[in-house]
Design an enzyme around this catalytic site. Sequence first.
Site, short mmCIF file in Angstrom:
data_model
loop_
_atom_site.label_atom_id
_atom_site.label_comp_id
_atom_site.label_asym_id
_atom_site.label_seq_id
_atom_site.Cartn_x
_atom_site.Cartn_y
_atom_site.Cartn_z
N CYS A 41 0.83 -1.21 0.00
CA CYS A 41 0.00 0.00 0.00
C CYS A 41 0.87 1.26 0.00
O CYS A 41 1.85 1.35 0.75
CB CYS A 41 -0.91 0.01 1.21
SG CYS A 41 -2.06 1.42 1.24
N CYS A 318 -27.00 -12.58 -2.22
CA CYS A 318 -26.53 -13.65 -1.33
C CYS A 318 -25.04 -13.49 -1.01
O CYS A 318 -24.54 -14.10 -0.05
CB CYS A 318 -26.82 -15.01 -1.93
SG CYS A 318 -26.19 -15.25 -3.60
#
Length: 350
Positions: A41, A318
């Site tokens: 990152c 879902c």
Amino acid sequence: MLFPLPDTETLYRALLDRDPAYDGRAYVGVTSTGIFCRLTCPARKPKPENCRFFASVAECMSAGFRACLKCHPMAPAAEADPIVAALLKLLADRPGYRWGEQDLERMGFDPSTVRRSFKRHFGITFLEMARLERLRLGFETLGDGGRVIDAQQDAGFESPSAFRSAFSRLIGQPPGRLAENALLQAHWLPTPLGTMIAVTDERALHLLEFADRKALPGELKKLFELSRCSLGVGRLAPHAVLETQLDAYFTGRSPDFTIPLALHGSDFTRSVWEALRQIPPGAVRSYGEVASAIGRPSATRAVARANGANQIALIIPCHRVIGADGSLTGYGGGLWRKQKLIEIERQFTR
């Protein structure tokens, strides 16, 4: 299998160095911000005492961390695999090519390594994925009113029997059994997470599934029988509505789907599906929480079965249901897609 993590000191050094060897294989949760990141990152590095290291996205989520918006740690792990990334690009560049193991060897890839990588990330091999892409071309020919023989040739199949067999495995029926002017029409929709098949009538959506889902042929067969063999390949007005709404969803403009749905399930199953639609985008729930929401707190297993029986992906979400421990449990479209869908929906909460 998860990458066995080294000691914390080694991981923190990898974080400071933004070591690409750990990308997609180890993650850092920053306790001072509640965010988890890839070790590569670009954000300012946290103090070592504020770092917790994990071997998977699921572990980070279960520990209560949310995904970083700079390094997108929930992007499909497949993107971190250089073999997979290279072959996906080749497949996109040559969608109609008949790929074989000899092609992989000629390009310097080991076929067994490629096979394992694709099975691990997608549940199918590269050659199966390439075959599915060629089938799409035949599918589109039929949808445009073309003959079966034209669809076979466009899909790059040398024999009619091989094309019929491959088409039957995907659709649940050979192309010759598909009806003209059918009540239900199946249309092939490209998305950033892979091809989807949508079945609609003139008014409502009956099925929306990723084309590589193993349960798809069985689901289409049920629709074929339900419609009394009135299933064809083509494009109806609801398909255009669905395409517009899917584009808005994947580009982060809107999580809302207003297309009418035709639900095929018991009263209990439909109540579970309705409860899933009440989960806000960007949020997740456990099976137990869904069971409580419908007033059946002891029916956790039945809720899980109803969740798995869902035939309208994304719209009946879902993918927003996770394990009681916070882990990313099974998803018919693949866990990598479940990770990406949750990441996409995080932006709708901002």
